[in-house]
Design a protein around this motif. Sequence first.
Motif, PDB file in Angstrom:
ATOM      1  N   GLU A 171       0.641  -1.283   0.021  1.00 12.09           N
ATOM      2  CA  GLU A 171       0.190   0.069   0.047  1.00 12.09           C
ATOM      3  C   GLU A 171       0.379   1.368   0.136  1.00 12.09           C
ATOM      4  O   GLU A 171       0.471   2.116  -0.801  1.00 12.09           O
ATOM      5  CB  GLU A 171      -0.748   0.141   1.328  1.00 12.09           C
ATOM      6  N   GLY A 172       2.200   1.128   0.378  1.00 11.48           N
ATOM      7  CA  GLY A 172       3.072   2.395   0.343  1.00 11.48           C
ATOM      8  C   GLY A 172       3.062   2.848  -1.102  1.00 11.48           C
ATOM      9  O   GLY A 172       3.701   4.344  -0.940  1.00 11.48           O
ATOM     10  N   LEU A 173       3.238   1.990  -2.059  1.00 12.81           N
ATOM     11  CA  LEU A 173       3.244   1.882  -3.375  1.00 12.81           C
ATOM     12  C   LEU A 173       2.000   2.898  -3.847  1.00 12.81           C
ATOM     13  O   LEU A 173       2.339   2.705  -4.375  1.00 12.81           O
ATOM     14  CB  LEU A 173       4.032   1.562  -3.979  1.00 12.81           C
ATOM     15  N   GLY A 174       1.025   3.416  -3.341  1.00 11.78           N
ATOM     16  CA  GLY A 174      -0.171   3.634  -3.590  1.00 11.78           C
ATOM     17  C   GLY A 174      -1.421   2.419  -3.741  1.00 11.78           C
ATOM     18  O   GLY A 174      -1.951   1.193  -3.766  1.00 11.78           O
ATOM     19  N   ARG A 175      -2.068   3.010  -2.579  1.00 14.82           N
ATOM     20  CA  ARG A 175      -2.940   2.094  -2.004  1.00 14.82           C
ATOM     21  C   ARG A 175      -4.012   1.536  -2.511  1.00 14.82           C
ATOM     22  O   ARG A 175      -4.974   2.679  -3.442  1.00 14.82           O
ATOM     23  CB  ARG A 175      -4.090   2.910  -0.858  1.00 14.82           C
ATOM     24  N   ARG A 176      -4.024   0.161  -2.687  1.00 11.52           N
ATOM     25  CA  ARG A 176      -5.281  -0.714  -3.119  1.00 11.52           C
ATOM     26  C   ARG A 176      -6.343  -0.961  -2.251  1.00 11.52           C
ATOM     27  O   ARG A 176      -6.336  -1.167  -1.324  1.00 11.52           O
ATOM     28  CB  ARG A 176      -4.907  -1.831  -4.402  1.00 11.52           C
ATOM     29  N   ASP A 177      -7.612   0.038  -2.286  1.00 12.09           N
ATOM     30  CA  ASP A 177      -8.791   0.066  -1.431  1.00 12.09           C
ATOM     31  C   ASP A 177      -9.615  -1.009  -1.694  1.00 12.09           C
ATOM     32  O   ASP A 177      -9.842  -1.704  -0.792  1.00 12.09           O
ATOM     33  CB  ASP A 177      -9.792   1.129  -1.776  1.00 12.09           C
ATOM     34  N   ALA A 178     -10.332  -2.239  -2.756  1.00 13.27           N
ATOM     35  CA  ALA A 178     -10.744  -2.867  -2.535  1.00 13.27           C
ATOM     36  C   ALA A 178     -10.283  -3.900  -2.209  1.00 13.27           C
ATOM     37  O   ALA A 178      -8.767  -4.221  -2.364  1.00 13.27           O
ATOM     38  CB  ALA A 178     -11.338  -3.159  -4.295  1.00 13.27           C
ATOM     39  N   LEU A 179     -11.225  -5.001  -1.479  1.00  9.51           N
ATOM     40  CA  LEU A 179     -10.351  -6.689  -0.923  1.00  9.51           C
ATOM     41  C   LEU A 179     -10.490  -7.557  -2.127  1.00  9.51           C
ATOM     42  O   LEU A 179     -11.332  -7.504  -3.121  1.00  9.51           O
ATOM     43  CB  LEU A 179     -10.949  -6.693   0.725  1.00  9.51           C
ATOM     44  N   THR A 180      -9.295  -8.371  -2.390  1.00  9.03           N
ATOM     45  CA  THR A 180      -9.613  -9.631  -2.920  1.00  9.03           C
ATOM     46  C   THR A 180     -10.730 -10.228  -2.722  1.00  9.03           C
ATOM     47  O   THR A 180     -11.334 -10.378  -0.864  1.00  9.03           O
ATOM     48  CB  THR A 180      -9.112 -10.730  -3.065  1.00  9.03           C
ATOM     49  N   GLY A 181     -11.319 -11.285  -2.843  1.00  8.23           N
ATOM     50  CA  GLY A 181     -12.683 -12.113  -2.312  1.00  8.23           C
ATOM     51  C   GLY A 181     -12.889 -13.176  -1.094  1.00  8.23           C
ATOM     52  O   GLY A 181     -12.969 -13.253  -0.691  1.00  8.23           O
ATOM     53  N   SER A 182     -11.359 -13.261  -0.758  1.00  7.05           N
ATOM     54  CA  SER A 182     -10.173 -14.596  -0.161  1.00  7.05           C
ATOM     55  C   SER A 182     -10.457 -13.758   0.584  1.00  7.05           C
ATOM     56  O   SER A 182     -10.400 -13.589   2.296  1.00  7.05           O
ATOM     57  CB  SER A 182      -9.714 -15.112  -0.484  1.00  7.05           C
ATOM     58  N   ASP A 233     -13.814  -2.067  10.137  1.00  7.82           N
ATOM     59  CA  ASP A 233     -13.215  -1.345   9.751  1.00  7.82           C
ATOM     60  C   ASP A 233     -12.385  -1.399   7.965  1.00  7.82           C
ATOM     61  O   ASP A 233     -13.308  -0.901   7.204  1.00  7.82           O
ATOM     62  CB  ASP A 233     -12.404  -0.760  10.008  1.00  7.82           C
ATOM     63  N   TYR A 234     -12.695  -2.785   7.766  1.00  5.72           N
ATOM     64  CA  TYR A 234     -12.189  -3.292   6.044  1.00  5.72           C
ATOM     65  C   TYR A 234     -13.362  -3.547   5.681  1.00  5.72           C
ATOM     66  O   TYR A 234     -13.408  -2.830   4.449  1.00  5.72           O
ATOM     67  CB  TYR A 234     -11.274  -4.992   6.662  1.00  5.72           C
ATOM     68  N   LEU A 235     -14.567  -4.126   6.412  1.00 11.34           N
ATOM     69  CA  LEU A 235     -15.678  -4.277   5.680  1.00 11.34           C
ATOM     70  C   LEU A 235     -16.268  -2.830   5.193  1.00 11.34           C
ATOM     71  O   LEU A 235     -16.561  -2.792   3.852  1.00 11.34           O
ATOM     72  CB  LEU A 235     -16.010  -4.991   6.074  1.00 11.34           C
ATOM     73  N   GLU A 236     -16.164  -2.260   5.941  1.00 14.09           N
ATOM     74  CA  GLU A 236     -16.864  -1.446   5.626  1.00 14.09           C
ATOM     75  C   GLU A 236     -16.120   0.092   5.166  1.00 14.09           C
ATOM     76  O   GLU A 236     -17.065   0.855   4.513  1.00 14.09           O
ATOM     77  CB  GLU A 236     -16.955   0.094   7.149  1.00 14.09           C
ATOM     78  N   ASN A 237     -15.225  -0.168   5.107  1.00 22.64           N
ATOM     79  CA  ASN A 237     -14.376   1.070   3.450  1.00 22.64           C
ATOM     80  C   ASN A 237     -14.626   0.271   2.154  1.00 22.64           C
ATOM     81  O   ASN A 237     -13.840   1.138   1.743  1.00 22.64           O
ATOM     82  CB  ASN A 237     -12.722   1.072   4.426  1.00 22.64           C
ATOM     83  N   ASN A 238     -15.389  -0.524   2.049  1.00 24.09           N
ATOM     84  CA  ASN A 238     -15.154  -1.812   1.270  1.00 24.09           C
ATOM     85  C   ASN A 238     -17.290  -1.493   1.155  1.00 24.09           C
ATOM     86  O   ASN A 238     -17.469  -2.466  -0.014  1.00 24.09           O
ATOM     87  CB  ASN A 238     -14.529  -2.320   0.820  1.00 24.09           C
ATOM     88  N   SER A 239     -17.553  -0.544   1.715  1.00 22.41           N
ATOM     89  CA  SER A 239     -19.171  -0.816   2.189  1.00 22.41           C
ATOM     90  C   SER A 239     -19.535  -2.637   1.399  1.00 22.41           C
ATOM     91  O   SER A 239     -20.492  -1.982   1.021  1.00 22.41           O
ATOM     92  CB  SER A 239     -19.761  -0.173   0.439  1.00 22.41           C
ATOM     93  N   LEU A 240     -19.509  -2.685   2.654  1.00 24.43           N
ATOM     94  CA  LEU A 240     -19.397  -4.219   2.430  1.00 24.43           C
ATOM     95  C   LEU A 240     -20.789  -4.550   3.664  1.00 24.43           C
ATOM     96  O   LEU A 240     -20.263  -4.518   5.355  1.00 24.43           O
ATOM     97  CB  LEU A 240     -18.391  -5.059   2.657  1.00 24.43           C
ATOM     98  N   PRO A 241     -21.552  -6.102   4.283  1.00 24.52           N
ATOM     99  CA  PRO A 241     -22.003  -5.610   5.621  1.00 24.52           C
ATOM    100  C   PRO A 241     -21.483  -6.232   6.478  1.00 24.52           C
ATOM    101  O   PRO A 241     -20.227  -7.444   5.908  1.00 24.52           O
ATOM    102  CB  PRO A 241     -22.655  -6.241   4.382  1.00 24.52           C
TER     103      PRO A 241
END
Length: 333
Positions: A171-182, A233-241
């Motif tokens: 993420e230090g090189l440019g944050r990837r906001d989206a989470l993978t399915g895993s 926090d990780y899920l909420e930041n991706n608007s996930l339930p």
Amino acid sequence: MDHQHIKLTASELSYLWNIYQAETMSVQVIHYFLQHIQDEDIKTLLNHSLSSSKKHVTFIKELFIDEQIEVPIAFNSSDVNLQAKRLFSDVFYLKYIKHMATGGLQSYGRVLPNVFRNDIRTFFENCLNAARDLDRMSTDMLLKKGIPIRSPHIPYPEKEEFVKKQSFFLEGLGRRDALTGSEVTNLFFNIQTNQIGTTLATAFSQVSSTKKIQQYFLRGKDIAIKHIKVFTDYLENNSLPIPMSSDQEVTESTESPFSEKLMLYHFSMMIYSGIGNYGAGISESMRSDLAVDFSRLTAEILKYAEDGVNILINNEWLEQPPLAADRKGLVEG
């Protein structure tokens, strides 16, 4: 039988010993659950689980006697008070069975590659099948009763794509906001397991008669709530339930249905299962910040688990598991 001249390996012996501890505990816990169950569907599921645990206990006990292995004390009717008031809701019983079935699938899956004697392998294959059936039955029942258990949905891939930037991992090189399915799956699952932990911690602290043990459970609840917040926090930041909390599934009873030993052992068993879950989270995370969080939280619960083991030892409640020969001690002795 043709296997009787083949000694158990270290893995076979240790797995059997640990399963005996866990299953004798499960027998007492489910016996208590059955005293208060009102939902007939969940009652059927509890009876199915109880029958399975009893079969496992009987097999291991008879095997140990045949092999002239000391049968562990483990847990028995002295560790449960069947006359105690209701402590949990019917819904919690169902979630509990689902949680334990999931743990069984994970455990027996790890066991089988290290088991070689035919009768022991058959036993663990049967254990895995029983856990699979229980998981399917509990999952179907949760869905039937409209109790949310599904992990969130993510969009279907619509075309082939390749990762083009190292920032996908760092993420230090440019944050990837989206989470993978895993990553979503592990976050959602670990929130659910910590919620089960907070429910048990709430109940056990409420009925514990020992101040030190009561405080230990309350500390565990605080840790679990903190971990839930990190994962949420990780899920909420991706608007996930977020999975629903289960705090309301504990009654106001202060009458303990279980011995202090059983409650502490049960909690310790769930802690070590959680450590394994966090390890899976680390191995399947492609975001460095998430892997760091899993590692940081693992270190915290390892220290917490050690404190619980020390309480068990100080009260002479922790049976010594099978050990390899102390060759150095034999020479020096």
